[in-house]
Design a protein around this motif. Structure first.
Motif, short mmCIF file in Angstrom:
data_model
loop_
_atom_site.label_atom_id
_atom_site.label_comp_id
_atom_site.label_asym_id
_atom_site.label_seq_id
_atom_site.Cartn_x
_atom_site.Cartn_y
_atom_site.Cartn_z
N THR A 1 0.83 -1.05 -0.03
CA THR A 1 -0.04 -0.07 -0.11
C THR A 1 0.79 1.09 -0.08
OG1 THR A 1 -0.13 -0.36 2.22
CG2 THR A 1 -1.97 -1.06 1.08
N SER A 2 2.10 1.28 0.58
CA SER A 2 3.09 2.36 0.47
C SER A 2 3.50 2.78 -0.98
CB SER A 2 4.51 1.88 1.05
OG SER A 2 4.18 1.68 2.39
N ILE A 3 3.50 1.74 -1.81
CA ILE A 3 3.94 2.05 -3.17
C ILE A 3 2.54 2.45 -4.05
CG2 ILE A 3 4.99 1.13 -5.40
CD1 ILE A 3 6.91 -0.39 -3.36
N LEU A 4 1.57 1.55 -3.79
CA LEU A 4 0.39 1.80 -4.81
C LEU A 4 -0.20 3.04 -4.40
CD1 LEU A 4 -0.74 -1.79 -5.12
CD2 LEU A 4 0.96 -0.79 -6.45
N PHE A 5 -0.44 3.42 -3.15
CA PHE A 5 -1.37 4.36 -2.66
C PHE A 5 -1.06 5.44 -1.71
CE2 PHE A 5 -4.32 0.34 -3.10
CZ PHE A 5 -4.66 0.51 -4.55
N ASN A 6 0.39 5.18 -1.52
CA ASN A 6 0.91 6.20 -0.66
C ASN A 6 0.49 6.15 0.98
OD1 ASN A 6 3.09 8.28 -0.36
ND2 ASN A 6 1.51 10.02 -0.39
N ILE A 7 -0.07 4.98 1.18
CA ILE A 7 -0.66 4.63 2.35
C ILE A 7 0.26 3.65 3.28
CG2 ILE A 7 -2.51 3.77 4.00
CD1 ILE A 7 -4.36 4.46 1.46
N PRO A 8 1.24 3.91 4.17
CA PRO A 8 2.16 3.11 4.71
C PRO A 8 1.43 2.02 5.45
CG PRO A 8 2.75 5.54 5.31
CD PRO A 8 1.47 5.32 4.66
N GLY A 9 1.76 1.01 5.33
CA GLY A 9 0.90 -0.18 6.17
C GLY A 9 1.67 -0.45 7.34
N GLU A 10 2.75 -0.23 7.45
CA GLU A 10 3.78 -0.34 8.57
C GLU A 10 4.36 0.93 8.79
OE1 GLU A 10 3.82 -2.67 10.69
OE2 GLU A 10 2.55 -4.37 9.97
N PRO A 11 4.94 1.33 10.02
CA PRO A 11 5.62 2.43 10.29
C PRO A 11 6.73 2.60 9.49
CG PRO A 11 4.72 1.64 12.47
CD PRO A 11 4.40 0.62 11.42
N LEU B 1 -10.96 3.89 -7.10
CA LEU B 1 -9.85 3.87 -6.36
C LEU B 1 -9.95 4.83 -4.98
CD1 LEU B 1 -6.73 3.51 -8.24
CD2 LEU B 1 -7.76 1.61 -6.52
N MET B 2 -10.53 5.95 -5.26
CA MET B 2 -10.65 7.20 -4.18
C MET B 2 -11.38 6.67 -3.26
SD MET B 2 -11.50 11.18 -4.42
CE MET B 2 -13.26 10.86 -4.38
N PRO B 3 -12.50 6.50 -3.42
CA PRO B 3 -13.42 6.02 -2.24
C PRO B 3 -12.83 4.50 -1.51
CG PRO B 3 -14.59 5.48 -4.22
CD PRO B 3 -13.46 6.44 -4.64
N SER B 4 -12.39 3.93 -2.29
CA SER B 4 -11.89 2.63 -1.65
C SER B 4 -10.61 2.90 -0.64
CB SER B 4 -11.25 1.69 -2.65
OG SER B 4 -12.49 1.36 -3.48
N ILE B 5 -9.65 3.87 -1.11
CA ILE B 5 -8.75 4.38 -0.58
C ILE B 5 -9.22 5.04 0.75
CG2 ILE B 5 -6.53 5.90 -0.21
CD1 ILE B 5 -6.44 5.48 -3.34
N VAL B 6 -10.00 6.19 0.66
CA VAL B 6 -10.34 6.72 2.02
C VAL B 6 -11.16 5.63 2.86
CG1 VAL B 6 -12.30 8.32 2.68
CG2 VAL B 6 -11.11 8.80 0.73
N PHE B 7 -11.71 4.78 2.31
CA PHE B 7 -12.39 3.61 3.23
C PHE B 7 -11.32 2.88 4.04
CE2 PHE B 7 -14.04 -0.79 3.76
CZ PHE B 7 -15.22 -0.55 4.50
N VAL B 8 -10.18 2.53 3.32
CA VAL B 8 -9.20 1.80 3.98
C VAL B 8 -8.40 2.61 5.07
CG1 VAL B 8 -7.17 0.64 3.62
CG2 VAL B 8 -8.83 0.13 2.08
N CYS B 9 -8.25 3.82 4.60
CA CYS B 9 -7.82 4.95 5.48
C CYS B 9 -8.67 4.85 6.87
CB CYS B 9 -7.54 6.20 5.00
SG CYS B 9 -6.27 6.36 3.72
#
Length: 504
Positions: free
Chosen positions: A78-88, A392-400
């Motif tokens: 997720t860090s690479i695909l969506f800029n959301i770090p899955g781990e610190p 993708l956008m609503p999916s990303i917001v939902f996961v966040c």
């Protein structure tokens, strides 16, 4: 030769049909845990500890360790695909991994990250196998002054190296320290910067902050620029994976430097997160093209990944040799060992050699299987970016939102996430670096605690940070790196003045 013989016994234990099945299952579960932001390896291991009560101790710890290794792999995705770090420790990977994905190089970025993970883990496992007693003695030399010195070196490496604006970096770092101070004082127990709000007593969670700063901040930026309904063009296929792997040996210096930094940081409390930031900072400093960092360069993905996973594996060493967990996940596994009647420490090698070497053997096997497993799925992972952004956008917001809520099960964390999302967008528009603020937020409490403990030890004298050999050397390097931009500016001015009469 004795270590080789013991390792062969450990590999035999890890490769037994039952343990191998447990290991593969743990890798799959861990990868899924790592993908979900906010859950993390430590929480995933803690949740699944009750499942291991019916397993033999060796099989149980192999399962928990495999979940940890899988989480290390999963946090990258997720860090690479969506800029959301899955781990610190995946935060630093976002700096160049996500820009590569936006350029249509997600397949290359994922392949680079997974191969770097494997290299860092293997170097750390070699040290774990052959140098455990020596490293255990070295670990005993670290106290609060040495820990504080390492924290300062990490800040200096990221704040002042590699061409970033020193003033903006310092401002970003100070904001991070201020946010890290919100809540309860770690020494006196008094409230700080809460302004009478009970919601602020718990402070700001690091995971909630990075989810907002990176994931939601990127969504806000995209929406402001105009909602893009088209997907990203991604080069995929097995050929792309092998072509990327063929390029990686060119960066052997970055690999070796990152692995050494990771192993050093892993054997002492501190772990993978500061290791990834420090490695990224040094890679940027010593790169021939430092201006490319942050725009999507392979070297910017290699450096944090090698260091983070070398540190993640190295954290096993103080846990089994001294009973000192080198990371939050290892602390959870340590609790599991004690529940099974196993007391970590020097005697564990003599009293339960099958367990110790079975665990070490499982690290070799888990990383070999894990890297093959994730590399096979690289084209599938990369294809996710081909979906329309409107999906993708609503999916990303939902996961966040799920990740932010899962940290403490508080609704207020979702509001914090939104707030940090706007902060992240503002930082990007004003060209302020986010990395120093994130680093100060995650390491602020640890650095403050080490500093105050050191001052208590010295009865208030700051000389303790320089009159102890290790602390003095590391602090000296930190001061040098912090003022290096000023030295560079003065050097350039002197050269211009010396050349001026000649040119005239």
């Amino acid at each position: 030769m004795e270590a080789v013989y013991n390792l062969l016994i450990g590999l035999q234990t890890a490769l037994s049909p039952f343990n191998l099945t447990v290991l593969v299952a743990g890798l799959f579960v861990g990868t899924f845990v790592g993908v979900l932001p906010g859950l993390g390896g430590a929480n995933g291991v803690a949740i699944l500890i009750p499942v291991t009560f019916r397993l033999p101790p060796t099989s149980a710890v192999i399962l928990l360790a495999a979940i940890y290794w899988g989480a290390l792999f999963g946090g990258v995705i997720t860090s690479i695909l969506f800029n959301i770090p899955g781990e610190p420790w995946s935060v630093a990977t976002c700096f160049d991994g996500y820009p590569m994905a936006k350029k249509g190089k997600a397949c290359e970025a994922l392949t680079t990250a997974f191969c770097s993970h494997f290299f860092g883990a293997m170097v750390a496992t070699l040290i774990l196998t052959f140098a455990a007693p020596i490293v255990a003695e070295f670990t005993l030399m670290f106290g609060p002054p040495e820990t504080f010195a390492v924290m300062m070196l990490t800040f200096s490496a990221l704040v002042s190296l590699g061409g970033m604006s020193p003033v903006k970096s310092v401002v970003s770092t100070l904001l991070g320290f201020i946010m890290a101070a919100v809540g309860i004082d770690i020494v006196t127990g008094r409230l700080r910067l809460t302004f009478g709000s009970t919601e602020l007593m718990g402070g700001f969670s690091f995971i909630v902050a990075v989810i907002g700063l990176f994931g939601l901040g990127e969504v806000f930026m995209t929406v402001e620029e105009g909602l893009r309904l088209e997907g990203v063009s991604v080069r995929m296929g097995v050929r792309t994976v092998f072509q990327t792997m063929a390029q990686l040996p060119r960066f052997w210096r970055t690999y070796i430097r990152g692995a050494l930094i990771g192993c050093w940081m892993g054997i002492k409390p501190g772990g993978a997160t500061p290791a990834s930031f420090m490695s990224y900072g040094f890679a940027k400093q010593f790169s021939k093209n430092p201006e490319e960092f942050g725009t999507g360069t392979i070297e910017g993905v290699i450096a944090p990944e090698v260091a983070a996973h070398a540190a993640g594996v190295s954290a096993t060493l103080p846990m089994i040799t001294l009973g000192i967990p080198g990371s939050p996940t290892m602390a959870v596994i340590l609790g599991g060992l004690m529940m099974w009647g196993l007391q970590p420490g020097p005697m564990l090698f003599k009293e339960n050699p099958e367990f110790v070497w079975g665990l070490i053997g499982s690290i070799w096997v888990a990383n070999a299987i894990g890297v093959v497993m994730v590399l096979c799925f690289v084209p599938f992972f990369a294809s996710i970016l081909r979906a329309p952004f409107s999906i993708l956008m609503p999916s990303i917001v939902f996961v966040c939102a799920i990740g932010a809520y899962a940290v403490n099960n508080r609704m207020i964390d979702i509001w914090y996430m939104i707030l940090f999302g706007f902060v992240g967008m503002a930082f990007k528009k004003l060209d302020y670096p986010i990395a120093p603020m994130v680093l100060a937020l995650v390491l602020g409490d640890m650095a403050e605690s080490a500093m105050r403990q050191s001052l208590v030890m010295s009865q208030g004298s700051p000389l303790i940070f320089f009159n102890r050999p290790i602390a003095g050397i590391v602090n000296g390097l930190a001061v040098l790196f912090f003022f290096w931009p000023l030295v560079t500016v003065l050097r350039d001015r002197i050269r211009k003045k010396l050349r001026a009469p000649v040119d005239a």
